[in-house]
Design a protein around this motif. Structure first.
Motif: not given
Length: 492
Positions: A17-23, A30-34
């Motif tokens: 997740a941390q390699a493919h998305f920005r949080y 509220t926490v979002y994933a991009q």
């Protein structure tokens, strides 16, 4: 490899997740994933079955051959990611319209590839925004817009006016001003109220205006029965359109005022005792209907009446919407061209109108095109003031009493004395019965006059409150520079 040497599933998911998305987090926590390089952000706590971050993470892990993981491992990984993201920088997310760098604004086209329109001081272009400049939030109400056409030479606006049944040129320029206002992320715009006789195409005209901003899936809705459902619908989209209103309760009227000018709602978070979440909203609103009855003064200042007329030639729905869908890229392109031109125009801000931002926009539209939008806006407010007065017997009574006050003078009485005076003026010598809703105490009268104060001021009657050493008083005055016109005096 022994069981102790295996990498835990939650660690595999977290690393992927941390390699493919920005949080990141928003101001409300509220926490979002991009996804890296993509402008669309999704809340990681969303449990929706379509388009949730949990779902896209599971699909990514499977397609990249990493594996399929159970719900416990996924929950533990997302809990850790959320905790880490709470230490990151704060960035807002936007629905449909967003501010950008260097005075630019963005319009989300709702496309899967993230392409959006950047409206800047010298023009507009289509590009994928930098994820750190703009983060789009998508919901099921976010429809897809076509790529707008370039070099339209304004013919899209003419196409739109031909498809709609607006009664006058003044109505047309107010509709154009509202559409331009919808493309501004920080400009509160009054709510268009499409009125006209049966068969004038009010619902069709409303859909056409909404779909320029929301795409072909945008549609009108019935007014929710309670404020909570209305706020939920408003917060999930950009333009909210309510169809076929025939009655407006005080609660619904107050909610619409908040939607137009902005408000915030705080609710208790589910499954918690003390946690809350905040829902802030200020959205463009559109209404249709033949007549909604009595309009409250505070809502009247936030409405934009657009009158339609019955078309002389009827067309089938399929034929009409096929032509509209074909013309939509040109309409959107022309609207963007005009928006750039209007924003570049210089004009003074009218200081006497409640919706000063929209009034300034109308002045800019006049400076850019000479359409006369500001004069049309003032005339529409005068019409709404007439509607408020015609539906409020207390306002009519105050105007009748004020007609007997000499210009440049005032009268002061306590609220109880004013109630006795106005009640006697209404009942007359024949002691006709008081209408339902007539004030019963001085306090109720004072509160009603506070609501009517802007409406009465527009008719040259000033109401003010003060205090002497012994009591409070209400003052009603007629300035010498603004006498009440005879045609505005109420007839009994």
């Amino acid at each position: 490899m022994s069981e102790d040497e295996k990498t835990p599933a939650r660690q595999i998911i977290t690393d992927y997740a941390q390699a493919h998305f920005r949080y990141f987090r928003t101001a409300d926590g509220t926490v979002y994933a991009q996804r890296n390089g993509h402008p669309v952000a999704r809340p990681i706590r969303s449990q929706g079955t379509t388009g949730s971050h949990r779902q896209e993470l599971m699909v990514g892990l499977f397609r990249d051959g990493i594996g399929v993981f159970n719900g416990t491992a996924m929950k533990e990984a997302l809990d850790l990611i959320e905790a880490l993201a709470l230490t990151e920088d704060v960035q807002p997310v936007h629905i449909r319209v967003a501010p950008g760098y260097d005075g630019a604004t963005w319009l989300d086209l709702g496309r899967s590839d993230g392409q959006s329109v950047r409206i800047h001081p010298t023009g507009w272009d289509i590009r994928t925004p930098d994820p750190r400049e703009v983060c789009w939030r998508r919901t099921q109400l976010t429809g897809e817009l076509p790529l707008p056409a370039k070099d339209t030479n304004g013919k899209g606006i003419d196409l739109l006016m031909r498809l709609c049944n607006f009664a006058t040129a003044e109505t047309e320029c107010l509709a154009i001003a509202w559409l331009i206002g919808c493309l501004g992320p920080s400009v509160p715009v009054p709510a268009p109220f499409l009125t006209g006789p049966q068969g004038a195409g009010k619902s069709t005209g409303g859909r056409m205006l909404v779909r320029i901003i929301e795409g072909m899936t945008g549609d009108l809705r019935r007014a929710p029965k309670d404020e909570e459902n209305l706020i939920a619908a408003v917060a999930a989209g950009w333009v909210t359109a309510l169809d076929n209103l025939s009655h407006m309760t005080p609660d619904l009227s107050d909610a619409m005022c908040c939607i137009v000018t902005g408000a915030e709602n705080v609710k208790r978070a589910l499954f918690t005792d003390g946690d809350v979440f905040r829902v802030g909203y200020r959205r463009p609103l559109l209404l249709t209907g033949i007549d909604v009855g009595v309009i409250r003064p505070d809502l009247a200042e936030r409405l934009l009446p657009l009158r339609l007329e019955r078309p002389k030639v009827r067309r089938t729905e399929d034929e009409l919407w096929a032509e509209y869908a074909e013309a939509l890229p040109v309409i959107l392109g022309s609207l963007l061209d005009l928006t750039v031109k209007v924003r570049a125009a210089e004009a003074e801000t009218p200081t006497d109108l409640r919706m000063a931002d929209f009034a300034h926009l109308c002045a800019q539209l006049d400076a850019a095109t000479g359409l006369g939008a500001l004069a049309a806006y003032r005339a529409s407010l005068d019409d709404l003031n007439d509607d408020v007065i015609e539906g409020d017997l207390l306002a009519q009574t105050v105007l009748k009493h004020a007609a007997g006050i000499e210009p440049g003078t005032e009268q002061r009485m306590t609220s109880a004395e004013w109630l006795h005076c106005l009640t006697g003026l209404y009942t007359g010598e024949d002691f006709r019965p008081l209408p339902k809703g007539w004030p019963t105490t001085g306090k109720v009268l004072s509160d009603r006059l506070k609501r009517l104060q802007p409406t009465l001021a527009a008719r040259g009657v000033l109401v003010d409150w003060g205090r002497t050493n012994t009591a409070r008083y209400i003052e009603i005055a007629r300035p010498s520079t603004a006498p009440v016109p005879p045609e505005q005096e109420a007839a009994f």
